[in-house]
Write an enzyme that holds these catalytic residues in place. Structure first.
Site, short mmCIF file in Angstrom:
data_model
loop_
_atom_site.label_atom_id
_atom_site.label_comp_id
_atom_site.label_asym_id
_atom_site.label_seq_id
_atom_site.Cartn_x
_atom_site.Cartn_y
_atom_site.Cartn_z
CD GLU A 1 0.75 -1.43 7.81
OE1 GLU A 1 0.58 -0.57 8.74
OE2 GLU A 1 1.17 -1.06 6.77
CD GLU B 1 8.04 0.12 7.59
OE1 GLU B 1 7.31 -0.50 7.38
OE2 GLU B 1 8.42 1.27 7.26
CE LYS C 1 3.58 -5.81 4.25
NZ LYS C 1 3.15 -4.67 4.80
CG ASP D 1 0.71 -4.01 2.30
OD1 ASP D 1 1.03 -4.93 3.04
OD2 ASP D 1 1.38 -3.14 1.91
CG ASP E 1 -0.46 -0.23 2.60
OD1 ASP E 1 0.76 -0.39 2.77
OD2 ASP E 1 -1.16 0.10 3.42
CB SER E 2 4.58 1.83 -0.33
OG SER E 2 4.79 0.83 -1.08
O1 KIV Z 1 3.65 -1.00 1.71
C1 KIV Z 1 4.83 -1.31 1.57
O2 KIV Z 1 5.51 -1.18 0.62
C2 KIV Z 1 5.15 -1.99 2.73
C3 KIV Z 1 6.74 -2.13 2.82
C4 KIV Z 1 7.14 -0.67 3.39
C5 KIV Z 1 7.16 -3.34 3.90
O3 KIV Z 1 4.45 -2.49 3.65
#
Ligand code: KIV
Length: 270
Positions: free
Chosen positions: A120, A187, A118, A90, A51-52
Site C-alpha cells: 500500500e 480503493e 501487494k 498482502d 490483511d483484512s
Molecule cells: O486486505 C484486503 O482485503 C484488501 C482489500 C480490501 C483490497 O486489501
C-alpha cells in the site's frame, strides 16, 4: 478419470490477456483452504490473501496488528488448496518500510505460495517496487484508500476527489507502473478518476469502490456474504441471489463482475 473439466491455471499473463481483450476478472479475499476451493470452482481469477484478515478473522479494529507470520500462515493455507487461481498476498503494516525489509518479507511470502505481493502506498514505493520486480517478484500497488495508513488519513474516506490529489494519483500510478508494478489496485476512488487511471496505464487495474470500468473487481469475502459488521457503500451481499449457499454466492459475484453488472451505480462514488 475425473468428470470435472480441468480449469486453466491463472497467471499474470492470463490477466494481461483479459485486459487486452477488454474483459473483466474477479478477485476475492480468502484465508483458508475451504474457501479457496470454492473460489477455484467459481472461476475467481485472483485470490487475495488480504490483511483484512486482521479485522474479519482476528477481530482487530484495523489491519495494523497483522504480522508477517499471520500472512505466511494464511498464504500457506490458501496455496495448499489452490488449483487454479492466481494468489496475491498482502505485505502487512511495516513489513516493507525499507527496501531490505521489502525484499526479505516479499521473498518469505513468495516461498509460502504467493504469486504476487501487494503493497500500500504511492510514490515512496518506487524503489522497493523496482527492486522486487527486478528480482522476479510481481508487485501490485494498492492506492487510494490505503487501510494501513488509516491513522494518517483519519477515516475510511473516499480519496482523489480533490483535483490536486487526483492529479497526484494519476502521476504516481504511472510512476509505479514504470518502476515495474504489474497490477494497480484502487480503493474508494471516484469512478471518473479510476476510469482515467485504468485507461492511462497498460497494466490491469483492480477496483474496490472504484467504479465499473477497472479491469478487475475485488471484495472481502465476508462482505460478499453479508456477515461483516460494517457495510461500506461499495459492498453487495450476494447470498440472497444464490440457490446454492456460499458456493452460489461466490459464483454469482464472479459472474456479475465478468458480465459487468457489478458494481452497479449504487456501489460507486462520484
Ligand atoms: O486486505 C484486503 O482485503 C484488501 C482489500 C480490501 C483490497 O486489501
Amino acid at each position: 478419470m475425473s468428470t470435472q473439466t480441468a480449469r486453466q491455471h491463472i497467471t499474470l499473463s492470463t490477466l494481461n490477456k483479459i485486459r487486452a481483450a477488454g474483459q473483466k476478472f474477479a478477485c476475492l479475499t480468502a484465508y483458508d483452504a475451504c474457501f479457496t476451493s470454492l473460489m477455484n470452482e467459481a472461476s475467481v481469477e485472483v485470490i487475495l490473501v488480504g490483511d483484512s484478515l486482521g479485522m474479519v478473522l482476528q477481530g482487530h479494529d484495523s489491519t495494523l496488528p497483522v504480522t508477517m507470520a499471520d500472512m505466511v500462515y494464511h498464504t500457506q493455507c490458501v496455496k495448499r488448496a489452490n488449483s487454479s487461481s492466481f494468489i496475491m498476498t498482502d505485505m502487512p503494516f511495516m513489513s516493507y518500510s525499507t527496501d531490505k525489509d521489502a525484499l526479505e518479507n516479499a521473498a518469505a511470502l513468495m516461498r509460502a505460495g504467493a504469486g504476487m505481493v501487494k503493497l500500500e502506498g504511492g510514490a515512496w514505493l518506487e524503489s522497493s517496487t523496482r527492486l522486487l520486480a527486478e528480482r522476479g517478484i510481481p508487485v501490485c500497488v494498492h492506492m487510494g484508500l490505503t487501510p494501513q495508513s488509516i491513522n494518517r488519513i483519519g477515516g475510511y474516506l473516499v480519496q482523489g476527489r480533490d483535483p490536486v490529489q487526483a492529479e497526484n494519483m494519476v502521476r504516481e500510478a504511472v510512476l509505479l507502473q514504470e518502476a515495474g508494478a504489474s497490477i494497480l489496485l484502487l480503493e474508494c476512488v471516484p469512478t471518473a478518476l479510476a476510469t482515467r487511471i485504468t485507461e492511462t496505464l497498460n497494466i490491469p487495474v483492480i477496483g474496490i469502490g472504484a467504479g465499473p470500468h477497472t479491469t478487475g473487481q475485488v471484495l472481502v469475502m465476508h462482505d460478499l456474504l453479508g456477515i461483516s459488521p460494517i457495510k461500506p457503500k461499495f459492498v453487495k451481499n450476494f447470498l440472497p441471489e444464490s440457490d446454492n449457499g456460499i458456493a452460489g454466492a461466490i459464483k454469482a459475484y464472479a459472474d456479475a463482475v465478468k458480465n459487468g453488472s457489478f458494481p452497479a451505480p449504487e456501489h460507486c462514488f462520484d
